[in-house]
Design a protein around this motif. Sequence first.
Motif, PDB file in Angstrom:
ATOM      1  N   GLY A 195     -22.451 -27.932 103.856  1.00 15.05           N
ATOM      2  CA  GLY A 195     -23.575 -28.877 103.901  1.00 15.05           C
ATOM      3  C   GLY A 195     -23.588 -30.066 104.875  1.00 15.05           C
ATOM      4  N   GLY A 196     -24.790 -30.511 104.985  1.00 12.83           N
ATOM      5  CA  GLY A 196     -24.934 -31.603 105.907  1.00 12.83           C
ATOM      6  C   GLY A 196     -25.839 -32.709 105.424  1.00 12.83           C
TER       7      GLY A 196
ATOM      8  N   ALA B  21     -22.000 -32.839  98.509  1.00 14.39           N
ATOM      9  CA  ALA B  21     -21.348 -31.951  97.809  1.00 14.39           C
ATOM     10  C   ALA B  21     -21.052 -30.820  98.402  1.00 14.39           C
ATOM     11  CB  ALA B  21     -22.061 -31.915  96.255  1.00 14.39           C
ATOM     12  N   SER B  22     -19.877 -30.187  98.181  1.00 13.80           N
ATOM     13  CA  SER B  22     -19.421 -29.104  98.919  1.00 13.80           C
ATOM     14  C   SER B  22     -19.894 -27.754  98.364  1.00 13.80           C
ATOM     15  CB  SER B  22     -17.870 -29.006  98.963  1.00 13.80           C
ATOM     16  OG  SER B  22     -17.379 -30.248  99.631  1.00 13.80           O
ATOM     17  N   PRO B  23     -20.386 -26.849  99.076  1.00 14.13           N
ATOM     18  CA  PRO B  23     -20.719 -25.567  98.591  1.00 14.13           C
ATOM     19  C   PRO B  23     -19.818 -24.601  97.788  1.00 14.13           C
ATOM     20  CG  PRO B  23     -21.675 -25.710 100.670  1.00 14.13           C
ATOM     21  CD  PRO B  23     -20.484 -27.007 100.419  1.00 14.13           C
ATOM     22  N   VAL B  24     -20.102 -23.933  96.848  1.00 17.10           N
ATOM     23  CA  VAL B  24     -19.219 -22.983  96.192  1.00 17.10           C
ATOM     24  C   VAL B  24     -19.527 -21.654  96.403  1.00 17.10           C
ATOM     25  CG1 VAL B  24     -17.773 -22.614  94.196  1.00 17.10           C
ATOM     26  CG2 VAL B  24     -18.310 -24.823  94.741  1.00 17.10           C
TER      27      VAL B  24
ATOM     28  N   SER C 199     -19.741 -32.842 103.700  1.00 17.40           N
ATOM     29  CA  SER C 199     -19.154 -31.923 102.597  1.00 17.40           C
ATOM     30  C   SER C 199     -18.208 -30.933 103.368  1.00 17.40           C
ATOM     31  CB  SER C 199     -20.602 -31.035 102.709  1.00 17.40           C
ATOM     32  OG  SER C 199     -19.829 -29.885 102.027  1.00 17.40           O
ATOM     33  N   SER C 200     -17.371 -30.552 102.343  1.00 24.56           N
ATOM     34  CA  SER C 200     -16.162 -29.495 102.802  1.00 24.56           C
ATOM     35  C   SER C 200     -16.776 -28.354 103.034  1.00 24.56           C
ATOM     36  CB  SER C 200     -14.924 -29.801 101.719  1.00 24.56           C
ATOM     37  OG  SER C 200     -14.583 -31.014 101.868  1.00 24.56           O
ATOM     38  N   ALA C 201     -16.396 -27.499 103.740  1.00 26.91           N
ATOM     39  CA  ALA C 201     -16.981 -25.939 103.849  1.00 26.91           C
ATOM     40  C   ALA C 201     -16.257 -25.206 102.780  1.00 26.91           C
ATOM     41  CB  ALA C 201     -16.430 -25.461 105.058  1.00 26.91           C
ATOM     42  N   ALA C 202     -16.972 -24.001 102.412  1.00 29.57           N
ATOM     43  CA  ALA C 202     -16.319 -22.961 101.832  1.00 29.57           C
ATOM     44  C   ALA C 202     -16.489 -21.726 102.604  1.00 29.57           C
ATOM     45  CB  ALA C 202     -17.472 -22.455 100.550  1.00 29.57           C
ATOM     46  N   VAL C 203     -15.163 -20.922 102.540  1.00 26.76           N
ATOM     47  CA  VAL C 203     -15.034 -19.997 103.553  1.00 26.76           C
ATOM     48  C   VAL C 203     -14.391 -18.543 103.086  1.00 26.76           C
ATOM     49  CG1 VAL C 203     -14.317 -21.808 105.327  1.00 26.76           C
ATOM     50  CG2 VAL C 203     -12.548 -20.686 103.903  1.00 26.76           C
ATOM     51  N   THR C 204     -14.833 -17.459 103.769  1.00 30.30           N
ATOM     52  CA  THR C 204     -14.406 -16.267 103.481  1.00 30.30           C
ATOM     53  C   THR C 204     -14.369 -15.753 105.121  1.00 30.30           C
ATOM     54  OG1 THR C 204     -16.680 -15.168 103.666  1.00 30.30           O
ATOM     55  CG2 THR C 204     -15.866 -15.881 101.409  1.00 30.30           C
ATOM     56  N   GLU C 205     -14.030 -14.216 104.811  1.00 28.28           N
ATOM     57  CA  GLU C 205     -13.672 -13.774 106.265  1.00 28.28           C
ATOM     58  C   GLU C 205     -14.931 -13.446 106.954  1.00 28.28           C
ATOM     59  OE1 GLU C 205     -10.981 -12.834 107.706  1.00 28.28           O
ATOM     60  OE2 GLU C 205      -9.380 -12.995 106.166  1.00 28.28           O
ATOM     61  N   LYS C 206     -16.110 -13.886 106.279  1.00 26.21           N
ATOM     62  CA  LYS C 206     -17.335 -13.373 106.988  1.00 26.21           C
ATOM     63  C   LYS C 206     -18.292 -14.648 107.041  1.00 26.21           C
ATOM     64  CE  LYS C 206     -19.845  -9.812 105.968  1.00 26.21           C
ATOM     65  NZ  LYS C 206     -20.698  -8.714 105.279  1.00 26.21           N
TER      66      LYS C 206
END
Length: 369
Positions: free
Chosen positions: A274-275, A302-305, A262-269
């Motif tokens: 997913g694994g 699948a990547s989280p949103v 899975s690809s990461a979803a990112v914010t400042e925090k």
Amino acid sequence: MLPTILAAVLLVQTSEPASRAGDWPIFRGNARLTGVATSDLPPKPVVRWRFEAGDVIESSAAIADGVAYVGCDNGILFALDLAKGKPRWKYESKSAIKSAVSVYGDLIYFGDEDGVFHALDRRSGSEKWSFKTGGEIVSAANCVGDRLVFGSYDGSLYCLSTKDGRQLWKADTEDKLHGTPAIADDVVLASGCDARMHIVRLSDGTNVKSVPLASPCAASAATLGERVFVGTMGNQVLGLDWKSGKRLWLYENPDRQFPFFSSAAVTEKFVVIGGRDKSVHALDPSTGKALWTFPTQGKVDASPVIVGDRVFVASTDGRLYAVSLESGKERWRFDAGSGFYATPAIGESCLVVGTEDGAIYCLGEAAGN
């Protein structure tokens, strides 16, 4: 001073796909591949429509101007009316479409299993041009200004003209490129199956640096400022400074060693990924420390949103989950009865995703609301 201001304005105008606010025009939603939606969803989304595509859906949808574009393993790309789920048109490729669809300007872009990259008129579905590579294309296209970039299983990162498909440059790696390349500032970041993060200049394809990842990588790079986050097939999630090439941190599940596809979803925090350990992991972007872990009953390829204060996750257990971003507690779920390999697209207050049994779902507000 004026030329500097004009240059900044032009950079802003060309740094993201030309689309309406709330659209989901490319894989992970934007050129930096952050996986953060600009459109909201109701607390408990309901099925607005279901469309039978006829084969496995691995392609992640794009949403733009009231249309959802989804590819299928039977080689058909569907343009579905977002309100009713009826096809506006369909385009038949000669092989399976596993790459996510990208919408940019008047065209849509995608690759197929035969290594052909297609550009279609998004209103009529007619082909404008195509480009042949030497291997399967699963990577989606990322677009900035007059150029687009994507990876191929022939081990090359391609940059083409958005208008006519002319090759502007090609950067070679030592193995397949599966993930979608990110674009940050003036560079392209492509994580490869050769266990390296390739950082090349967008203008001419010159290699800026190549950062070791220790293991092959099929995920797309998610960027946040000068940081980039990616999971590997070596059971690790890495936080890197892409400008210096230094590794900031490394995370491994202390209890179960499984790859991260899975690809990461990112914010400042948060970094949320997913694994194949059947879990979703939320990590601190600065330290890589685990903040919470959410278990599912299947792999999470699948990547989280991220949507506001929630994370939407699709699992091979056939369920869509909405999880609190702060606590990792489940808020909602939908059982499709068939596994998910495609990543949800969230735009125009709708979630669109396809399943292993060929159903494409649109979830959102109940009709009439």
